[in-house]
Scaffold this motif. Structure first.
Motif, PDB file in Angstrom:
ATOM      1  N   UNK A 160       1.704   9.714   8.417  1.00 19.50           N
ATOM      2  CA  UNK A 160       1.733   8.318   8.839  1.00 19.50           C
ATOM      3  C   UNK A 160       2.309   7.400   7.768  1.00 19.50           C
ATOM      4  N   UNK A 161       2.930   7.991   6.746  1.00 23.42           N
ATOM      5  CA  UNK A 161       3.401   7.180   5.620  1.00 23.42           C
ATOM      6  C   UNK A 161       4.438   6.151   6.053  1.00 23.42           C
ATOM      7  N   UNK A 162       5.331   6.523   6.967  1.00 16.92           N
ATOM      8  CA  UNK A 162       6.378   5.588   7.393  1.00 16.92           C
ATOM      9  C   UNK A 162       5.762   4.355   8.038  1.00 16.92           C
ATOM     10  N   UNK A 163       4.826   4.574   8.974  1.00 16.68           N
ATOM     11  CA  UNK A 163       4.168   3.427   9.612  1.00 16.68           C
ATOM     12  C   UNK A 163       3.395   2.600   8.605  1.00 16.68           C
ATOM     13  N   UNK A 164       2.806   3.264   7.621  1.00 12.65           N
ATOM     14  CA  UNK A 164       2.045   2.543   6.597  1.00 12.65           C
ATOM     15  C   UNK A 164       2.946   1.572   5.851  1.00 12.65           C
ATOM     16  N   UNK A 165       4.116   2.020   5.463  1.00 11.76           N
ATOM     17  CA  UNK A 165       5.017   1.148   4.719  1.00 11.76           C
ATOM     18  C   UNK A 165       5.612   0.075   5.626  1.00 11.76           C
ATOM     19  N   UNK A 166       5.822   0.391   6.909  1.00  8.03           N
ATOM     20  CA  UNK A 166       6.309  -0.621   7.839  1.00  8.03           C
ATOM     21  C   UNK A 166       5.311  -1.763   7.974  1.00  8.03           C
ATOM     22  N   UNK A 167       4.013  -1.444   7.853  1.00  8.99           N
ATOM     23  CA  UNK A 167       2.969  -2.461   7.955  1.00  8.99           C
ATOM     24  C   UNK A 167       2.620  -3.057   6.592  1.00  8.99           C
ATOM     25  N   UNK A 168       3.405  -2.701   5.576  1.00 11.04           N
ATOM     26  CA  UNK A 168       3.201  -3.213   4.214  1.00 11.04           C
ATOM     27  C   UNK A 168       1.786  -2.915   3.719  1.00 11.04           C
ATOM     28  N   UNK A 169       1.304  -1.708   4.028  1.00  7.50           N
ATOM     29  CA  UNK A 169      -0.023  -1.314   3.559  1.00  7.50           C
ATOM     30  C   UNK A 169      -0.046  -1.299   2.034  1.00  7.50           C
ATOM     31  N   UNK A 170      -1.177  -1.706   1.483  1.00  5.93           N
ATOM     32  CA  UNK A 170      -1.321  -1.772   0.034  1.00  5.93           C
ATOM     33  C   UNK A 170      -1.388  -0.381  -0.574  1.00  5.93           C
ATOM     34  N   UNK A 171      -2.054   0.539   0.105  1.00  5.50           N
ATOM     35  CA  UNK A 171      -2.154   1.909  -0.377  1.00  5.50           C
ATOM     36  C   UNK A 171      -2.436   2.822   0.803  1.00  5.50           C
ATOM     37  N   UNK A 172      -2.326   4.108   0.549  1.00  5.43           N
ATOM     38  CA  UNK A 172      -2.401   5.127   1.590  1.00  5.43           C
ATOM     39  C   UNK A 172      -3.174   6.297   1.004  1.00  5.43           C
ATOM     40  N   UNK A 173      -4.450   6.463   1.403  1.00  2.00           N
ATOM     41  CA  UNK A 173      -5.332   7.449   0.793  1.00  2.00           C
ATOM     42  C   UNK A 173      -5.573   8.614   1.745  1.00  2.00           C
ATOM     43  N   UNK A 174      -5.355   9.819   1.238  1.00  4.00           N
ATOM     44  CA  UNK A 174      -5.596  11.014   2.035  1.00  4.00           C
ATOM     45  C   UNK A 174      -7.048  11.458   1.883  1.00  4.00           C
ATOM     46  N   UNK A 175      -7.693  11.751   3.012  1.00  6.64           N
ATOM     47  CA  UNK A 175      -9.062  12.259   3.000  1.00  6.64           C
ATOM     48  C   UNK A 175      -9.062  13.746   2.649  1.00  6.64           C
ATOM     49  N   UNK A 176     -10.063  14.252   1.942  1.00  4.57           N
ATOM     50  CA  UNK A 176     -11.114  13.475   1.273  1.00  4.57           C
ATOM     51  C   UNK A 176     -10.554  12.756   0.044  1.00  4.57           C
ATOM     52  N   UNK A 177     -10.916  11.498  -0.113  1.00  4.14           N
ATOM     53  CA  UNK A 177     -10.379  10.662  -1.182  1.00  4.14           C
ATOM     54  C   UNK A 177     -11.154  10.916  -2.469  1.00  4.14           C
ATOM     55  N   UNK A 178     -10.437  11.197  -3.556  1.00  7.27           N
ATOM     56  CA  UNK A 178     -11.150  11.389  -4.820  1.00  7.27           C
ATOM     57  C   UNK A 178     -11.409  10.036  -5.479  1.00  7.27           C
ATOM     58  N   UNK A 179     -12.346  10.025  -6.418  1.00  7.68           N
ATOM     59  CA  UNK A 179     -12.791   8.775  -7.033  1.00  7.68           C
ATOM     60  C   UNK A 179     -11.669   8.057  -7.770  1.00  7.68           C
ATOM     61  N   UNK A 180     -10.802   8.814  -8.454  1.00 10.29           N
ATOM     62  CA  UNK A 180      -9.740   8.175  -9.229  1.00 10.29           C
ATOM     63  C   UNK A 180      -8.754   7.451  -8.327  1.00 10.29           C
ATOM     64  N   UNK A 181      -8.367   8.087  -7.214  1.00 11.58           N
ATOM     65  CA  UNK A 181      -7.425   7.441  -6.298  1.00 11.58           C
ATOM     66  C   UNK A 181      -8.073   6.219  -5.647  1.00 11.58           C
ATOM     67  N   UNK A 182      -9.369   6.305  -5.327  1.00 11.99           N
ATOM     68  CA  UNK A 182     -10.065   5.163  -4.738  1.00 11.99           C
ATOM     69  C   UNK A 182     -10.064   3.994  -5.713  1.00 11.99           C
ATOM     70  N   UNK A 183     -10.376   4.263  -6.982  1.00  7.85           N
ATOM     71  CA  UNK A 183     -10.384   3.210  -7.999  1.00  7.85           C
ATOM     72  C   UNK A 183      -8.994   2.613  -8.185  1.00  7.85           C
ATOM     73  N   UNK A 184      -7.975   3.452  -8.149  1.00 10.14           N
ATOM     74  CA  UNK A 184      -6.609   2.949  -8.288  1.00 10.14           C
ATOM     75  C   UNK A 184      -6.259   2.009  -7.142  1.00 10.14           C
ATOM     76  N   UNK A 185      -6.717   2.345  -5.933  1.00 10.94           N
ATOM     77  CA  UNK A 185      -6.454   1.484  -4.776  1.00 10.94           C
ATOM     78  C   UNK A 185      -7.143   0.134  -4.940  1.00 10.94           C
ATOM     79  N   UNK A 186      -8.389   0.132  -5.433  1.00 13.68           N
ATOM     80  CA  UNK A 186      -9.088  -1.135  -5.667  1.00 13.68           C
ATOM     81  C   UNK A 186      -8.409  -1.931  -6.775  1.00 13.68           C
ATOM     82  N   UNK A 187      -7.953  -1.245  -7.813  1.00 16.16           N
ATOM     83  CA  UNK A 187      -7.217  -1.930  -8.884  1.00 16.16           C
ATOM     84  C   UNK A 187      -5.984  -2.614  -8.319  1.00 16.16           C
ATOM     85  N   UNK A 188      -5.299  -1.921  -7.443  1.00 14.73           N
ATOM     86  CA  UNK A 188      -4.075  -2.484  -6.864  1.00 14.73           C
ATOM     87  C   UNK A 188      -4.403  -3.705  -5.996  1.00 14.73           C
ATOM     88  N   UNK A 189      -5.521  -3.639  -5.273  1.00 15.48           N
ATOM     89  CA  UNK A 189      -5.937  -4.786  -4.464  1.00 15.48           C
ATOM     90  C   UNK A 189      -6.229  -5.990  -5.352  1.00 15.48           C
TER      91      UNK A 189
END
Length: 249
Positions: A87-116
């Motif tokens: 779904x990456x193409x649709x994510x970028x079309x919607x200008x999503x801030x980040x795109x996390x694959x489940x199961x999400x690890x703690x480091x990627x989750x923190x990086x997404x919050x940092x980006x927000x």
């Protein structure tokens, strides 16, 4: 100002995982959670969150359908959650801030919050929100003396737990401050976060080399080499282009 959050996922355990992780970070306020697309759309319109964690695939109206149905001006920052990477193409079309694959690890989750948190002040400016003036200097203890280190002399900043190390003019200074707090105080025209544990002055970057996993290696003018996380690489590339445009204008 806290970032107001809504969670959209049809799986109760997935919503709980986001809530638990979110509660461990300051600066975020949970407004509500929704288990289906129809109620999520109504909830976003009513609550007007700044950020949504949204599951891409749900019964009935999907998370992508919910985001696409919102007018662009009313669309909050979005971090998409999915077990698939198709779904990456649709994510970028919607200008999503980040795109996390489940199961999400703690480091990627923190990086997404940092980006927000990094993107939030710029979104607020469009709504006439006030932004604190950029930091001008650091007060650093040096024995019995207090030394003022101008921000303009700082080449890079690296996290050391509850402290940060400032690298400036061949010296290293230890300051009691969290990196994510400093990231909000520094002028984004001159400094940019390149990793959850590092901030670099843009004119110190001599080379950016992309890696196969979408991270990048940065070679600094003093010979240092840092790794830039893929979460920050797109915004970093834009910041470097804008700096170059200002330099040549």
């Amino acid at each position: 100002m806290n970032i107001r959050v809504v969670i959209i996922d049809d799986e109760p355990l997935a919503r709980l995982a986001v809530k638990v992780r979110l509660a461990q970070r300051s600066g975020f306020e949970l407004l509500g959670e929704f288990a289906d697309g129809a109620s999520a759309y109504e909830g976003i319109v009513a609550l007007k969150p700044d950020l949504v964690f949204v599951d891409v695939e749900m019964p009935g109206k999907s998370g992508l359908d919910v985001m696409a149905a919102l007018p662009t001006a009313q669309r909050p920052m979005a971090i998409l959650l999915t077990a698939y990477d198709s779904f990456a193409v649709q994510a970028f079309e919607l200008a999503a801030l980040d795109y996390l694959l489940k199961p999400v690890d703690d480091e990627r989750f923190d990086e997404a919050l940092d980006r927000a948190q990094q993107a939030f002040p710029y979104r607020c400016r469009g709504a006439a929100a006030t932004v604190a003036p950029a930091l001008r200097s650091f007060s650093v203890r040096n024995g019995s003396r207090t030394v003022l280190v101008p921000v303009a002399d700082v080449e890079r900043i690296e996290a050391e737990g509850d402290y940060v190390s400032l690298y400036a003019n061949g010296k290293t200074w230890l300051v009691r401050e969290r990196l994510h707090n400093l990231a909000k105080q520094l002028d984004p025209r001159h400094f940019h976060r390149v990793h959850r544990s590092a901030i670099v002055r843009l004119d110190m970057i001599a080379e950016l080399r992309s890696l196969t996993n979408r991270d990048a290696l940065l070679r600094l003018r003093d010979g240092s080499v840092l790794r830039a996380s893929r979460t920050y690489v797109p915004d970093l590339a834009d910041a470097l282009q804008q700096r170059d445009a200002r330099t040549h204008s």
